[in-house]
Write a protein that holds these residues in place. Structure first.
Motif, PDB file in Angstrom:
ATOM      1  N   THR A 230       0.628   3.958  -3.017  1.00 61.54           N
ATOM      2  CA  THR A 230       0.294   5.345  -2.691  1.00 61.54           C
ATOM      3  C   THR A 230       1.348   6.304  -3.209  1.00 61.54           C
TER       4      THR A 230
ATOM      5  N   ALA B 222       1.129   6.471  -7.024  1.00 58.66           N
ATOM      6  CA  ALA B 222      -0.021   7.251  -7.482  1.00 58.66           C
ATOM      7  C   ALA B 222       0.218   8.748  -7.279  1.00 58.66           C
ATOM      8  N   LEU B 223       0.804   9.111  -6.155  1.00 59.01           N
ATOM      9  CA  LEU B 223       1.118  10.524  -5.915  1.00 59.01           C
ATOM     10  C   LEU B 223       2.143  11.042  -6.922  1.00 59.01           C
TER      11      LEU B 223
ATOM     12  N   PRO C 123       0.821  -1.220   0.000  1.00 63.59           N
ATOM     13  CA  PRO C 123       0.000   0.000   0.000  1.00 63.59           C
ATOM     14  C   PRO C 123       0.857   1.273   0.000  1.00 63.59           C
TER      15      PRO C 123
END
Length: 116
Positions: free
Chosen positions: A93, A96-97, A89
């Motif tokens: 994350t 994606a950022l 995760p």
């Protein structure tokens, strides 16, 4: 064979372009491209360092909480599960950022070049 003229530009001084790639048409376009490259490089380095730091903090937190080794889920210590599954995760994350920030940089570049 003759030597090139003193005032002529060398063939190797011309920027190499790929077929279908648009070359910058002015000095300001070159500045915009270099600015985009620098901002993308800076963004990549910041996110890579951030991922390494976040992963190190995650691993150190697991190492310094001994209760995680005594808690078992399906016969596997919780610390092992967190190390084996819990990093994904974090990776997703941060990825994606990064994509979001890189897209924003490219959108700013496009808005600058469209105004010309």
């Amino acid at each position: 064979m003759t030597a090139p003229r003193a005032g002529a530009a060398a063939a190797s001084a011309r920027p190499a372009t790929q077929p279908g790639a648009e070359a910058p048409t002015s000095d300001i376009a070159g500045v915009y491209v270099r600015s985009l490259i620098r901002s993308q490089l800076r963004l990549g380095v910041v996110f890579a360092v951030g991922f390494v730091v976040a992963t190190a903090v995650f691993v150190l937190a697991i190492a310094f909480v001994p209760a995680l080794d005594t808690t078992f889920i399906a016969g596997v210590p919780l610390s092992w599960l967190l190390l084996g599954v819990g990093v994904y995760p974090l990776l997703i994350t941060i990825g994606a950022l990064y994509v979001r920030a890189a897209s924003r940089n490219e959108a700013r570049y496009r808005s600058l070049t469209e105004e010309e």
